[in-house]
Motif scaffolding. Sequence first.
Motif, mmCIF file in Angstrom:
data_model
loop_
_atom_site.group_PDB
_atom_site.id
_atom_site.type_symbol
_atom_site.label_atom_id
_atom_site.label_comp_id
_atom_site.label_asym_id
_atom_site.label_seq_id
_atom_site.Cartn_x
_atom_site.Cartn_y
_atom_site.Cartn_z
ATOM 1 N N LEU A 36 28.859 30.715 -49.627
ATOM 2 C CA LEU A 36 28.102 30.285 -48.453
ATOM 3 C C LEU A 36 28.852 29.225 -47.653
ATOM 4 O O LEU A 36 29.017 29.355 -46.430
ATOM 5 C CB LEU A 36 26.731 29.750 -48.887
ATOM 6 C CG LEU A 36 25.834 29.231 -47.767
ATOM 7 C CD1 LEU A 36 25.477 30.342 -46.792
ATOM 8 C CD2 LEU A 36 24.568 28.591 -48.335
ATOM 9 N N ILE A 37 29.324 28.179 -48.310
ATOM 10 C CA ILE A 37 29.996 27.107 -47.570
ATOM 11 C C ILE A 37 31.346 27.575 -47.024
ATOM 12 O O ILE A 37 31.760 27.160 -45.942
ATOM 13 C CB ILE A 37 30.181 25.845 -48.444
ATOM 14 C CG1 ILE A 37 31.061 26.137 -49.657
ATOM 15 C CG2 ILE A 37 28.842 25.272 -48.855
ATOM 16 C CD1 ILE A 37 31.447 24.891 -50.447
ATOM 17 N N SER A 38 32.024 28.464 -47.757
ATOM 18 C CA SER A 38 33.323 28.962 -47.284
ATOM 19 C C SER A 38 33.176 29.824 -46.040
ATOM 20 O O SER A 38 34.103 29.923 -45.229
ATOM 21 C CB SER A 38 34.023 29.753 -48.382
ATOM 22 O OG SER A 38 34.289 28.952 -49.510
ATOM 23 N N SER A 39 32.008 30.453 -45.872
ATOM 24 C CA SER A 39 31.783 31.277 -44.683
ATOM 25 C C SER A 39 31.660 30.435 -43.420
ATOM 26 O O SER A 39 31.760 30.955 -42.316
ATOM 27 C CB SER A 39 30.528 32.135 -44.869
ATOM 28 O OG SER A 39 29.359 31.337 -44.858
ATOM 29 N N PHE A 40 31.454 29.129 -43.586
ATOM 30 C CA PHE A 40 31.348 28.220 -42.440
ATOM 31 C C PHE A 40 32.628 27.397 -42.243
ATOM 32 O O PHE A 40 32.622 26.399 -41.532
ATOM 33 C CB PHE A 40 30.157 27.261 -42.625
ATOM 34 C CG PHE A 40 28.822 27.929 -42.517
ATOM 35 C CD1 PHE A 40 28.281 28.257 -41.283
ATOM 36 C CD2 PHE A 40 28.114 28.249 -43.661
ATOM 37 C CE1 PHE A 40 27.048 28.875 -41.190
ATOM 38 C CE2 PHE A 40 26.883 28.872 -43.573
ATOM 39 C CZ PHE A 40 26.353 29.195 -42.334
ATOM 40 N N LYS A 41 33.729 27.810 -42.891
ATOM 41 C CA LYS A 41 35.002 27.107 -42.764
ATOM 42 C C LYS A 41 36.001 27.952 -41.985
ATOM 43 O O LYS A 41 35.905 29.180 -41.953
ATOM 44 C CB LYS A 41 35.588 26.805 -44.152
ATOM 45 C CG LYS A 41 34.770 25.848 -45.008
ATOM 46 C CD LYS A 41 35.434 25.650 -46.365
ATOM 47 C CE LYS A 41 34.681 24.668 -47.233
ATOM 48 N NZ LYS A 41 35.333 24.487 -48.560
ATOM 49 N N ASN A 42 36.984 27.270 -41.382
ATOM 50 C CA ASN A 42 38.082 28.017 -40.771
ATOM 51 C C ASN A 42 39.126 28.332 -41.837
ATOM 52 O O ASN A 42 39.001 27.926 -42.993
ATOM 53 C CB ASN A 42 38.695 27.223 -39.602
ATOM 54 C CG ASN A 42 39.198 25.853 -40.046
ATOM 55 O OD1 ASN A 42 39.694 25.673 -41.153
ATOM 56 N ND2 ASN A 42 39.061 24.868 -39.165
ATOM 57 N N MET A 43 40.158 29.074 -41.456
ATOM 58 C CA MET A 43 41.146 29.532 -42.430
ATOM 59 C C MET A 43 41.833 28.370 -43.145
ATOM 60 O O MET A 43 42.081 28.430 -44.348
ATOM 61 C CB MET A 43 42.185 30.410 -41.727
ATOM 62 C CG MET A 43 41.668 31.774 -41.326
ATOM 63 S SD MET A 43 41.288 32.820 -42.752
ATOM 64 C CE MET A 43 42.931 33.101 -43.411
ATOM 65 N N ALA A 44 42.148 27.312 -42.399
ATOM 66 C CA ALA A 44 42.835 26.166 -43.004
ATOM 67 C C ALA A 44 41.962 25.497 -44.054
ATOM 68 O O ALA A 44 42.433 25.127 -45.137
ATOM 69 C CB ALA A 44 43.222 25.166 -41.917
ATOM 70 N N GLN A 45 40.654 25.345 -43.751
ATOM 71 C CA GLN A 45 39.756 24.694 -44.698
ATOM 72 C C GLN A 45 39.526 25.536 -45.944
ATOM 73 O O GLN A 45 39.365 25.000 -47.038
ATOM 74 C CB GLN A 45 38.411 24.411 -44.009
ATOM 75 C CG GLN A 45 38.483 23.341 -42.931
ATOM 76 C CD GLN A 45 37.167 23.219 -42.176
ATOM 77 O OE1 GLN A 45 36.468 24.202 -41.964
ATOM 78 N NE2 GLN A 45 36.837 21.998 -41.773
ATOM 79 N N VAL A 46 39.541 26.856 -45.786
ATOM 80 C CA VAL A 46 39.319 27.741 -46.931
ATOM 81 C C VAL A 46 40.437 27.587 -47.957
ATOM 82 O O VAL A 46 40.189 27.630 -49.173
ATOM 83 C CB VAL A 46 39.223 29.216 -46.468
ATOM 84 C CG1 VAL A 46 39.281 30.170 -47.657
ATOM 85 C CG2 VAL A 46 37.943 29.443 -45.679
ATOM 86 N N TYR A 47 41.678 27.373 -47.493
ATOM 87 C CA TYR A 47 42.833 27.322 -48.386
ATOM 88 C C TYR A 47 43.123 25.923 -48.930
ATOM 89 O O TYR A 47 44.075 25.748 -49.688
ATOM 90 C CB TYR A 47 44.078 27.852 -47.669
ATOM 91 C CG TYR A 47 44.095 29.368 -47.575
ATOM 92 C CD1 TYR A 47 44.364 30.138 -48.702
ATOM 93 C CD2 TYR A 47 43.842 30.014 -46.375
ATOM 94 C CE1 TYR A 47 44.393 31.521 -48.623
ATOM 95 C CE2 TYR A 47 43.863 31.395 -46.283
ATOM 96 C CZ TYR A 47 44.137 32.143 -47.421
ATOM 97 O OH TYR A 47 44.145 33.508 -47.341
ATOM 98 N N ILE A 48 42.325 24.927 -48.562
ATOM 99 C CA ILE A 48 42.539 23.576 -49.084
ATOM 100 C C ILE A 48 42.263 23.544 -50.586
ATOM 101 O O ILE A 48 41.255 24.051 -51.060
ATOM 102 C CB ILE A 48 41.626 22.556 -48.355
ATOM 103 C CG1 ILE A 48 42.089 22.365 -46.911
ATOM 104 C CG2 ILE A 48 41.618 21.216 -49.090
ATOM 105 C CD1 ILE A 48 41.205 21.438 -46.106
ATOM 106 N N MET A 49 43.176 22.953 -51.347
ATOM 107 C CA MET A 49 43.021 22.811 -52.794
ATOM 108 C C MET A 49 43.129 21.340 -53.175
ATOM 109 O O MET A 49 44.110 20.689 -52.797
ATOM 110 C CB MET A 49 44.084 23.615 -53.541
ATOM 111 C CG MET A 49 43.832 25.108 -53.485
ATOM 112 S SD MET A 49 42.289 25.506 -54.336
ATOM 113 C CE MET A 49 42.101 27.225 -53.868
ATOM 114 N N PRO A 50 42.173 20.797 -53.930
ATOM 115 C CA PRO A 50 40.939 21.442 -54.386
ATOM 116 C C PRO A 50 39.982 21.671 -53.211
ATOM 117 O O PRO A 50 40.021 20.914 -52.230
ATOM 118 C CB PRO A 50 40.365 20.442 -55.397
ATOM 119 C CG PRO A 50 40.894 19.129 -54.948
ATOM 120 C CD PRO A 50 42.259 19.394 -54.393
ATOM 121 N N PRO A 51 39.140 22.680 -53.274
ATOM 122 C CA PRO A 51 38.265 22.988 -52.137
ATOM 123 C C PRO A 51 37.247 21.889 -51.881
ATOM 124 O O PRO A 51 36.781 21.223 -52.808
ATOM 125 C CB PRO A 51 37.572 24.289 -52.575
ATOM 126 C CG PRO A 51 37.659 24.291 -54.056
ATOM 127 C CD PRO A 51 38.937 23.602 -54.404
#
Length: 278
Positions: A36-51
């Motif tokens: 759910l939260i990843s669906s509201f992120k852009n591509m850069a935010q999705v790949y941030i580690m740790p999320p």
Amino acid sequence: MAVSKQKAGKILKQCLFAGLIFIIVIPVLFPLYFVLISSFKNMAQVYIMPPKLFGFKPILDNYIYIFKTQHYGTYMLNSTIVAVASTALSLLMGVPAAYAIARYKMGKVSIAILTARLLPNISILLPYYFVFSKLRMIDTYGALIISHMILSLPLIVWIMVGFFNDMPVELEEAAIVDGCTRQKCFVDVLLPISAPGLVTCSTLSFLGSWNNFQFALILSGEKTRTLPVSLQYFVSGADIRWGRMLAATIVVIVPTIILTMILQKYIIQGMTAGAVKG
């Protein structure tokens, strides 16, 4: 003193029970929360580690994209038409069949239906494809509805046979003595009593059709593509559009969650009916 010890023991049991529920629920709900939260992120935010699980700025770009560019409104309509039609037709055929099996003690037929339900979907998909190809029904609602009915009919019959077996025959006999025909008794007396079973069958049949991927992948096309099939188009040889795919995933699962929550009480009644006899 004894009362306070008893109260403390009760509180401790409640705390332990709450902790156990927490341990069980978190592994189940966390993946859903992450999607759910990843669906509201852009591509850069999705790949941030740790999320980042909290404290990010949500965006609607992924949802706007899938509905505006990928025609997800059409896919939702296709899924709804196929799921509702296959469920309605399966109930129309399966419930009377279950009544006949229960009342006339057709045990062999019941076993055959259960066997059909246990067959892997992939084992019957190829024959369907050949048949529907010859009939020129590929990429039509009819092909999807019929194929989904073949999956839901055995389930409906199997559940409803148990309901009708638990209903006393004297109930029908009393209605017939009062002037009801067997058909009128079935419609006016037995169906209202078996409402929890009908709701359970309807829900399970609808969810099975809504989430079906294999049949829709082979038998649908551009005009009748359903939501589960559309998820694969976010994966390419170059990359995976995670934000968009997860937004599409939420679109697929939210209606099923809402439906299950609304009908939860009836589903539990339907699944446990006949388990305890007085």
